[in-house]
Design a protein around this motif. Structure first.
Motif, mmCIF file in Angstrom:
data_model
loop_
_atom_site.group_PDB
_atom_site.id
_atom_site.type_symbol
_atom_site.label_atom_id
_atom_site.label_comp_id
_atom_site.label_asym_id
_atom_site.label_seq_id
_atom_site.Cartn_x
_atom_site.Cartn_y
_atom_site.Cartn_z
ATOM 1 N N ARG A 172 -24.572 -135.025 61.824
ATOM 2 C CA ARG A 172 -26.263 -134.643 61.715
ATOM 3 C C ARG A 172 -27.243 -134.841 60.195
ATOM 4 N NH1 ARG A 172 -28.941 -134.006 66.816
ATOM 5 N NH2 ARG A 172 -30.519 -132.033 65.614
ATOM 6 N N LEU A 173 -26.173 -133.943 59.104
ATOM 7 C CA LEU A 173 -27.082 -133.269 58.203
ATOM 8 C C LEU A 173 -26.574 -134.811 56.873
ATOM 9 C CD1 LEU A 173 -27.093 -129.740 58.317
ATOM 10 C CD2 LEU A 173 -29.097 -131.835 58.841
ATOM 11 N N GLY A 174 -25.350 -135.560 56.929
ATOM 12 C CA GLY A 174 -25.078 -135.898 56.259
ATOM 13 C C GLY A 174 -24.227 -135.486 54.985
ATOM 14 N N ILE A 175 -24.106 -134.427 55.474
ATOM 15 C CA ILE A 175 -23.085 -133.904 54.667
ATOM 16 C C ILE A 175 -21.960 -133.259 55.027
ATOM 17 C CG2 ILE A 175 -22.454 -131.439 53.745
ATOM 18 C CD1 ILE A 175 -25.717 -130.131 54.983
ATOM 19 N N CYS A 176 -20.828 -133.820 54.278
ATOM 20 C CA CYS A 176 -19.107 -134.523 53.731
ATOM 21 C C CYS A 176 -18.376 -132.898 53.846
ATOM 22 C CB CYS A 176 -18.932 -134.763 52.326
ATOM 23 S SG CYS A 176 -16.960 -134.662 51.897
ATOM 24 N N PRO A 177 -17.501 -133.008 55.076
ATOM 25 C CA PRO A 177 -16.874 -131.275 55.341
ATOM 26 C C PRO A 177 -16.247 -131.340 54.404
ATOM 27 C CG PRO A 177 -16.275 -133.559 56.539
ATOM 28 C CD PRO A 177 -17.205 -134.142 55.998
ATOM 29 N N PHE A 178 -15.725 -132.138 53.199
ATOM 30 C CA PHE A 178 -14.728 -131.514 52.350
ATOM 31 C C PHE A 178 -15.689 -131.666 51.099
ATOM 32 C CE2 PHE A 178 -12.524 -135.191 54.421
ATOM 33 C CZ PHE A 178 -12.496 -134.461 55.005
ATOM 34 N N LEU A 179 -17.313 -131.236 50.545
ATOM 35 C CA LEU A 179 -17.585 -130.505 50.289
ATOM 36 C C LEU A 179 -17.775 -129.018 49.693
ATOM 37 C CD1 LEU A 179 -19.871 -131.075 47.298
ATOM 38 C CD2 LEU A 179 -21.682 -130.082 49.568
ATOM 39 N N PRO A 180 -17.022 -128.461 48.775
ATOM 40 C CA PRO A 180 -17.058 -126.760 48.446
ATOM 41 C C PRO A 180 -17.854 -126.489 48.881
ATOM 42 C CG PRO A 180 -15.582 -128.674 46.742
ATOM 43 C CD PRO A 180 -16.799 -129.158 47.402
ATOM 44 N N GLY A 181 -18.138 -125.002 49.496
ATOM 45 C CA GLY A 181 -18.709 -124.090 49.537
ATOM 46 C C GLY A 181 -19.832 -123.771 48.287
ATOM 47 N N ASN A 182 -18.782 -123.806 46.910
ATOM 48 C CA ASN A 182 -19.704 -123.736 45.865
ATOM 49 C C ASN A 182 -20.806 -124.490 45.134
ATOM 50 O OD1 ASN A 182 -17.212 -124.807 44.694
ATOM 51 N ND2 ASN A 182 -16.581 -123.371 43.327
ATOM 52 N N LYS A 183 -20.095 -125.707 46.258
ATOM 53 C CA LYS A 183 -21.966 -126.767 45.557
ATOM 54 C C LYS A 183 -22.772 -127.648 46.290
ATOM 55 C CE LYS A 183 -18.160 -128.806 42.592
ATOM 56 N NZ LYS A 183 -16.791 -130.419 41.950
ATOM 57 N N LEU A 184 -22.513 -126.673 47.492
ATOM 58 C CA LEU A 184 -22.883 -126.655 48.579
ATOM 59 C C LEU A 184 -25.153 -125.917 47.945
ATOM 60 C CD1 LEU A 184 -23.055 -127.327 51.647
ATOM 61 C CD2 LEU A 184 -23.209 -125.037 52.564
ATOM 62 N N THR A 185 -25.351 -127.152 48.326
ATOM 63 C CA THR A 185 -26.788 -126.149 47.955
ATOM 64 C C THR A 185 -27.585 -125.454 48.821
ATOM 65 O OG1 THR A 185 -28.223 -128.350 48.778
ATOM 66 C CG2 THR A 185 -27.783 -128.130 47.118
ATOM 67 N N LYS A 186 -28.694 -124.436 48.081
ATOM 68 C CA LYS A 186 -29.028 -123.260 49.162
ATOM 69 C C LYS A 186 -29.875 -124.729 50.271
ATOM 70 C CE LYS A 186 -30.301 -119.052 50.747
ATOM 71 N NZ LYS A 186 -31.211 -119.277 51.363
ATOM 72 N N ALA A 187 -30.817 -124.762 50.072
ATOM 73 C CA ALA A 187 -30.871 -126.045 51.139
ATOM 74 C C ALA A 187 -30.278 -126.842 51.848
ATOM 75 C CB ALA A 187 -31.108 -128.100 50.341
ATOM 76 N N GLN A 188 -28.854 -127.592 51.234
ATOM 77 C CA GLN A 188 -28.107 -127.703 52.602
ATOM 78 C C GLN A 188 -27.748 -126.865 53.405
ATOM 79 O OE1 GLN A 188 -24.922 -129.585 49.414
ATOM 80 N NE2 GLN A 188 -25.387 -131.205 50.710
ATOM 81 N N PHE A 189 -27.091 -125.619 52.961
ATOM 82 C CA PHE A 189 -27.100 -124.366 54.089
ATOM 83 C C PHE A 189 -28.226 -124.194 54.552
ATOM 84 C CE2 PHE A 189 -27.534 -120.032 54.427
ATOM 85 C CZ PHE A 189 -25.964 -119.806 54.775
ATOM 86 N N ASP A 190 -29.122 -123.672 54.777
ATOM 87 C CA ASP A 190 -30.136 -123.679 55.236
ATOM 88 C C ASP A 190 -30.097 -124.685 56.787
ATOM 89 O OD1 ASP A 190 -30.445 -121.059 54.021
ATOM 90 O OD2 ASP A 190 -32.417 -122.668 53.159
ATOM 91 N N SER A 191 -30.066 -126.353 55.974
ATOM 92 C CA SER A 191 -30.243 -126.854 56.857
ATOM 93 C C SER A 191 -29.222 -127.583 57.847
ATOM 94 C CB SER A 191 -30.521 -128.593 56.496
ATOM 95 O OG SER A 191 -30.942 -128.736 55.658
ATOM 96 N N ILE A 192 -28.161 -126.665 57.627
ATOM 97 C CA ILE A 192 -27.247 -126.333 58.811
ATOM 98 C C ILE A 192 -26.978 -125.227 59.872
ATOM 99 C CG2 ILE A 192 -24.638 -125.763 58.090
ATOM 100 C CD1 ILE A 192 -23.770 -127.308 55.889
ATOM 101 N N TRP A 193 -28.117 -124.224 59.460
ATOM 102 C CA TRP A 193 -28.180 -122.905 59.586
ATOM 103 C C TRP A 193 -29.329 -123.111 61.088
ATOM 104 C CZ3 TRP A 193 -25.584 -118.615 61.111
ATOM 105 C CH2 TRP A 193 -26.747 -117.229 61.769
ATOM 106 N N LEU A 194 -29.853 -124.356 60.369
ATOM 107 C CA LEU A 194 -30.821 -123.840 61.401
ATOM 108 C C LEU A 194 -30.989 -125.362 62.721
ATOM 109 C CD1 LEU A 194 -33.825 -124.587 59.211
ATOM 110 C CD2 LEU A 194 -33.805 -122.694 60.233
ATOM 111 N N ASP A 195 -30.226 -126.268 62.371
ATOM 112 C CA ASP A 195 -29.069 -127.529 63.415
ATOM 113 C C ASP A 195 -28.768 -126.377 63.727
ATOM 114 O OD1 ASP A 195 -29.543 -129.869 63.307
ATOM 115 O OD2 ASP A 195 -27.162 -130.039 63.767
ATOM 116 N N LEU A 196 -27.722 -125.691 63.704
ATOM 117 C CA LEU A 196 -26.515 -125.240 64.832
ATOM 118 C C LEU A 196 -27.667 -124.014 65.667
ATOM 119 C CD1 LEU A 196 -23.551 -123.825 62.235
ATOM 120 C CD2 LEU A 196 -23.305 -125.144 64.448
ATOM 121 N N VAL A 197 -28.347 -123.513 65.281
ATOM 122 C CA VAL A 197 -29.524 -122.625 66.331
ATOM 123 C C VAL A 197 -29.580 -123.434 66.987
ATOM 124 C CG1 VAL A 197 -31.803 -121.008 65.718
ATOM 125 C CG2 VAL A 197 -29.954 -120.769 64.266
#
Length: 271
Positions: A172-197
């Motif tokens: 839903r967020l267009g994020i590759c599942p193989f993206l390393p956590g240390n290359k994930l942006t804070k905006a992407q992380f926030d979007s993941i969390w809000l979508d899960l909620v």
């Protein structure tokens, strides 16, 4: 294995059905008999879910008065007529009219509140719980070289998130599942969390996992509804080789750390 919304629904229903009522607690199967005897004729103070863990607190005056349940792969906790007693029932809680029957759990234990607190301390942040704090989670995710697809399945990070929510949120967020956590942006992380909620709260409300937007429902796309034991309309989960609803690319599949991973190469491009 049930995802977190299932466990939260069970906690909700235990509270609504049995809280504050004198109860009969037993173990027809016999494997939880001595523990059940300590709780028999007592009341439930509260039932609580943390990720995929279910805790039921009783007002019994014993140090061990918390039932700790993990359903595992085949466990079920069903609310049935009290006259029903079919199958191997590990735990039976009843008010004489309705019974909660536990069958085939990974475990059912009687623990203390101190042991409950220790388990809570080891659990990750649960998107369904109002006391969850994603800001405590972000530094751990962002420092890791592990892929976000792997981290989302780690119950010490994202409590209650399972294979379906993992695959669907990333799509839903267009994020590759193989993206390393240390290359994930804070905006992407926030979007993941809000979508899960949002998705998991809706799962508690409806009892199923639906992740597609209105324009991609069977009615809107004039397609057949999904037929799967898990129910619900999804974008990629268990759709390997079928065309993506957005771009038509065949859905990809790979085993990641022993679990099936589904994604769309076009909608979730890698680096």
């Amino acid at each position: 294995m049930p995802e977190g919304h299932v466990i939260h629904r069970l906690a909700r229903d235990l509270n609504a059905t049995f809280r504050g009522v004198d109860l009969e607690v037993s173990s027809p199967q016999g494997r939880f008999a001595s523990e059940a005897a300590l709780l028999d004729a007592h009341r439930i103070e509260r039932a609580e879910a943390v990720g995929k863990h279910l805790f039921v607190f009783f007002d019994a005056p014993h140090p061990e008065h918390v039932i700790y349940i993990h359903l595992g792969l085949i466990g079920q906790l069903k609310f049935e007529d009290a006259a029903t007693a079919e199958g191997q029932i590990r735990l039976r809680i009843t008010d004489g009219t309705t019974a909660a029957h536990l069958r085939g759990p990974q475990w059912c234990r009687l623990i203390t509140e101190e042991e409950y607190a220790a388990t809570r301390a080891k659990s990750g942040e649960d998107p369904i719980r109002t006391d969850a704090d994603p800001e405590l989670l972000w530094p751990r995710v962002s420092r890791s070289r592990r892929s976000i697809g792997s981290q989302l399945m780690d119950q010490k990070l994202f409590a209650g998130v399972g294979n379906i929510y993992r695959a669907e949120t990333l799509f839903r967020l267009g994020i590759c599942p193989f993206l390393p956590g240390n290359k994930l942006t804070k905006a992407q992380f926030d979007s993941i969390w809000l979508d899960l909620v949002g998705l998991m709260a809706e799962g508690v409300r409806t009892g199923r996992i639906d992740t597609v937007y209105p324009e991609h429902t069977p009615e809107a796309m004039d397609r057949e509804p999904r037929k799967d034991d898990h129910g619900g309309e999804v974008y990629v989960y268990r759709r390997a080789g079928l065309p993506c609803y957005l771009c038509g690319t065949p859905i990809s599949h790979r085993v990641m750390e022993g679990r099936n991973l589904f994604w769309c190469d076009s909608c979730q491009p890698g680096e």
